[in-house]
Design an enzyme around this catalytic site. Structure first.
Site, PDB file in Angstrom:
ATOM      1  N   HIS A   1      82.790  73.152  29.657  1.00 13.24           N
ATOM      2  CA  HIS A   1      83.940  72.317  30.020  1.00 13.24           C
ATOM      3  C   HIS A   1      85.104  73.236  30.376  1.00 13.24           C
ATOM      4  O   HIS A   1      85.978  73.492  29.553  1.00 13.24           O
ATOM      5  CB  HIS A   1      84.305  71.399  28.848  1.00 13.24           C
ATOM      6  CG  HIS A   1      85.319  70.354  29.193  1.00 13.24           C
ATOM      7  ND1 HIS A   1      85.299  69.092  28.636  1.00 13.24           N
ATOM      8  CD2 HIS A   1      86.396  70.374  30.011  1.00 13.24           C
ATOM      9  CE1 HIS A   1      86.320  68.392  29.106  1.00 13.24           C
ATOM     10  NE2 HIS A   1      87.010  69.166  29.939  1.00 13.24           N
TER      11      HIS A   1
ATOM     12  N   GLU B   1      81.464  69.687  32.561  1.00 10.19           N
ATOM     13  CA  GLU B   1      82.409  68.610  32.273  1.00 10.19           C
ATOM     14  C   GLU B   1      83.806  69.011  32.736  1.00 10.19           C
ATOM     15  O   GLU B   1      84.140  70.195  32.747  1.00 10.19           O
ATOM     16  CB  GLU B   1      82.483  68.345  30.768  1.00 10.19           C
ATOM     17  CG  GLU B   1      81.189  67.938  30.117  1.00 10.19           C
ATOM     18  CD  GLU B   1      81.355  67.692  28.629  1.00 10.19           C
ATOM     19  OE1 GLU B   1      80.471  67.027  28.063  1.00 10.19           O
ATOM     20  OE2 GLU B   1      82.344  68.172  28.034  1.00 10.19           O
TER      21      GLU B   1
ATOM     22  N   HIS C   1      80.930  64.145  21.327  1.00  4.22           N
ATOM     23  CA  HIS C   1      82.219  64.413  20.680  1.00  4.22           C
ATOM     24  C   HIS C   1      82.137  64.117  19.184  1.00  4.22           C
ATOM     25  O   HIS C   1      82.016  62.978  18.769  1.00  4.22           O
ATOM     26  CB  HIS C   1      83.370  63.623  21.298  1.00  4.22           C
ATOM     27  CG  HIS C   1      84.698  64.324  21.133  1.00  4.22           C
ATOM     28  ND1 HIS C   1      85.374  64.368  19.933  1.00  4.22           N
ATOM     29  CD2 HIS C   1      85.443  65.044  21.994  1.00  4.22           C
ATOM     30  CE1 HIS C   1      86.498  65.058  20.069  1.00  4.22           C
ATOM     31  NE2 HIS C   1      86.553  65.494  21.323  1.00  4.22           N
ATOM     32  N   ASP C   2      82.185  65.196  18.408  1.00  2.00           N
ATOM     33  CA  ASP C   2      82.152  65.154  16.944  1.00  2.00           C
ATOM     34  C   ASP C   2      80.813  64.682  16.373  1.00  2.00           C
ATOM     35  O   ASP C   2      80.731  64.357  15.179  1.00  2.00           O
ATOM     36  CB  ASP C   2      83.288  64.296  16.373  1.00  2.00           C
ATOM     37  CG  ASP C   2      84.643  64.978  16.509  1.00  2.00           C
ATOM     38  OD1 ASP C   2      84.668  66.175  16.879  1.00  2.00           O
ATOM     39  OD2 ASP C   2      85.673  64.328  16.249  1.00  2.00           O
TER      40      ASP C   2
ATOM     41  N   GLY D   1      78.877  70.676  20.647  1.00  2.00           N
ATOM     42  CA  GLY D   1      79.380  72.037  20.671  1.00  2.00           C
ATOM     43  C   GLY D   1      80.055  72.471  19.387  1.00  2.00           C
ATOM     44  O   GLY D   1      79.531  73.293  18.637  1.00  2.00           O
ATOM     45  N   HIS D   2      81.216  71.907  19.094  1.00  2.00           N
ATOM     46  CA  HIS D   2      82.032  72.383  17.973  1.00  2.00           C
ATOM     47  C   HIS D   2      81.263  72.349  16.661  1.00  2.00           C
ATOM     48  O   HIS D   2      81.208  73.350  15.932  1.00  2.00           O
ATOM     49  CB  HIS D   2      83.305  71.543  17.869  1.00  2.00           C
ATOM     50  CG  HIS D   2      84.225  71.998  16.781  1.00  2.00           C
ATOM     51  ND1 HIS D   2      85.107  73.044  16.934  1.00  2.00           N
ATOM     52  CD2 HIS D   2      84.383  71.567  15.512  1.00  2.00           C
ATOM     53  CE1 HIS D   2      85.777  73.229  15.808  1.00  2.00           C
ATOM     54  NE2 HIS D   2      85.353  72.346  14.926  1.00  2.00           N
TER      55      HIS D   2
ATOM     56  N   THR E   1      91.385  69.034  23.180  1.00  2.00           N
ATOM     57  CA  THR E   1      90.009  68.611  23.407  1.00  2.00           C
ATOM     58  C   THR E   1      90.048  67.217  24.000  1.00  2.00           C
ATOM     59  O   THR E   1      91.109  66.576  24.046  1.00  2.00           O
ATOM     60  CB  THR E   1      89.197  68.630  22.099  1.00  2.00           C
ATOM     61  OG1 THR E   1      87.823  68.354  22.389  1.00  2.00           O
ATOM     62  CG2 THR E   1      89.724  67.618  21.097  1.00  2.00           C
TER      63      THR E   1
ATOM     64  N   HIS F   1      89.024  78.852  27.423  1.00  5.34           N
ATOM     65  CA  HIS F   1      87.718  79.178  26.830  1.00  5.34           C
ATOM     66  C   HIS F   1      86.743  79.495  27.972  1.00  5.34           C
ATOM     67  O   HIS F   1      86.683  80.633  28.404  1.00  5.34           O
ATOM     68  CB  HIS F   1      87.200  78.076  25.881  1.00  5.34           C
ATOM     69  CG  HIS F   1      87.567  76.677  26.246  1.00  5.34           C
ATOM     70  ND1 HIS F   1      87.137  76.078  27.395  1.00  5.34           N
ATOM     71  CD2 HIS F   1      88.329  75.758  25.590  1.00  5.34           C
ATOM     72  CE1 HIS F   1      87.598  74.835  27.438  1.00  5.34           C
ATOM     73  NE2 HIS F   1      88.335  74.608  26.374  1.00  5.34           N
TER      74      HIS F   1
ATOM     75  N   ASN G   1      76.990  72.582  24.003  1.00  2.28           N
ATOM     76  CA  ASN G   1      78.273  72.946  24.617  1.00  2.28           C
ATOM     77  C   ASN G   1      78.686  74.320  24.078  1.00  2.28           C
ATOM     78  O   ASN G   1      78.834  74.507  22.869  1.00  2.28           O
ATOM     79  CB  ASN G   1      79.324  71.889  24.267  1.00  2.28           C
ATOM     80  CG  ASN G   1      80.650  72.142  24.964  1.00  2.28           C
ATOM     81  OD1 ASN G   1      81.123  73.274  25.032  1.00  2.28           O
ATOM     82  ND2 ASN G   1      81.266  71.089  25.458  1.00  2.28           N
TER      83      ASN G   1
ATOM     84  N   ARG H   1      88.600  74.384  31.710  1.00  6.20           N
ATOM     85  CA  ARG H   1      89.900  73.756  31.908  1.00  6.20           C
ATOM     86  C   ARG H   1      90.758  74.631  32.817  1.00  6.20           C
ATOM     87  O   ARG H   1      90.470  75.819  32.975  1.00  6.20           O
ATOM     88  CB  ARG H   1      90.566  73.517  30.550  1.00  6.20           C
ATOM     89  CG  ARG H   1      89.877  72.378  29.770  1.00  6.20           C
ATOM     90  CD  ARG H   1      90.561  72.080  28.449  1.00  6.20           C
ATOM     91  NE  ARG H   1      90.105  70.809  27.908  1.00  6.20           N
ATOM     92  CZ  ARG H   1      89.008  70.645  27.171  1.00  6.20           C
ATOM     93  NH1 ARG H   1      88.224  71.677  26.914  1.00  6.20           N
ATOM     94  NH2 ARG H   1      88.680  69.452  26.703  1.00  6.20           N
TER      95      ARG H   1
ATOM     96  N   ARG I   1      89.247  88.107  21.558  1.00  4.32           N
ATOM     97  CA  ARG I   1      89.229  89.555  21.386  1.00  4.32           C
ATOM     98  C   ARG I   1      89.475  90.299  22.703  1.00  4.32           C
ATOM     99  O   ARG I   1      89.733  91.494  22.703  1.00  4.32           O
ATOM    100  CB  ARG I   1      87.888  89.983  20.780  1.00  4.32           C
ATOM    101  CG  ARG I   1      87.834  91.396  20.236  1.00  4.32           C
ATOM    102  CD  ARG I   1      88.824  91.605  19.092  1.00  4.32           C
ATOM    103  NE  ARG I   1      88.793  92.972  18.610  1.00  4.32           N
ATOM    104  CZ  ARG I   1      88.135  93.372  17.522  1.00  4.32           C
ATOM    105  NH1 ARG I   1      87.446  92.483  16.806  1.00  4.32           N
ATOM    106  NH2 ARG I   1      88.161  94.630  17.147  1.00  4.32           N
TER     107      ARG I   1
END
Length: 238
Positions: A43, A70, A190-191, A213-214, A100, A50, A7, A45, A18
């Protein structure tokens, strides 16, 4: 082997902070595939804080592995996905202001809506997956929507695992087994991280794909993106 889809939302967040085009989202997607990733996830939104809708279009010709988009199936998202035609669309019931993803679908309550949306995507040759909590009745409800896959929402597992509670994987294993018996493919996300992914993979049967991702981007700040992608692939073998 379970596929690793990276992700890249966090790369877009860094770019947007920036105001320019560094780091370049498309180039990053090309690089993670070159380093071995078997998919790219975005993903977008509605506020495009992002990933932007244009990013989804720009990425289409460059993602030669699995392309997973997503999001909450509001009208603008549905139109974007039908335009881009990724490999897979993952439906997530995000509130507009959600930082999130924080919950899976109530597949029973929203069955009729999901049936219609899923049918539209499938008629356009797009594989569908829906984000669900590790609850047996929700997996059964997902089957009734006609979806191809479910994505198990793994935040609760990741949190409990970090506290030393390995039994937290049990409902995920049970739901994955049920999904497979019902003819549904199983994804997860997720996580998930380098700390917990190997254990999760070993305990959860028939896991087709993880979207990370994160954690992956954060780990890469210290270890390097190519190295981290290879570390995930190694842990997902078997």
């Amino acid at each position: 082997m379970t596929k690793l889809s990276v992700n890249i939302n966090k790369i877009a967040t860094l770019r947007n902070s920036r105001g320019g085009d560094v780091p370049n989202v498309v180039q990053f997607a090309k690089d993670v595939q070159r380093f071995g990733a078997e998919g790219v996830t975005i993903h977008p939104r509605p506020d495009e804080r992002h990933i932007r809708y244009q990013d989804a279009r720009d990425l289409k010709p460059e993602v030669y592995t699995e392309y997973n988009i997503e999001g909450n199936p509001i009208e603008s998202f549905i139109n974007l996905v039908l335009e881009v035609k990724p490999t897979q669309v993952t439906l997530v019931p995000d509130a507009v202001d959600a930082i999130t993803s924080n919950a899976g679908w109530d597949t029973i309550k929203h069955k009729d809506f999901l049936v219609d949306v899923i049918k539209e995507f499938q008629n356009n040759g797009i594989r569908t997956s829906i984000f669900v909590d590790p609850v047996m009745s929700q997996v059964e409800g997902a089957k009734a929507t006609g979806t191809d896959r479910v994505e198990l929402y793994t935040e609760a597992f990741a949190h409990q695992y970090s506290l030393g509670n390995k039994q937290a994987v049990a409902p995920y294993a049970a739901c994955a087994a049920l999904a497979s018996n019902l003819g549904l493919g199983v994804n997860a996300g997720h996580d998930l991280s380098l700390d917990n992914i190997e254990f999760f993979k070993k305990e959860v049967p028939n896991l087709l794909e993880v979207s990370i991702g994160h954690a992956l981007i954060a780990e890469s700040l210290y270890l390097g993106i190519e190295n981290v992608v290879q570390m995930y692939l190694h842990k997902l073998k078997g």
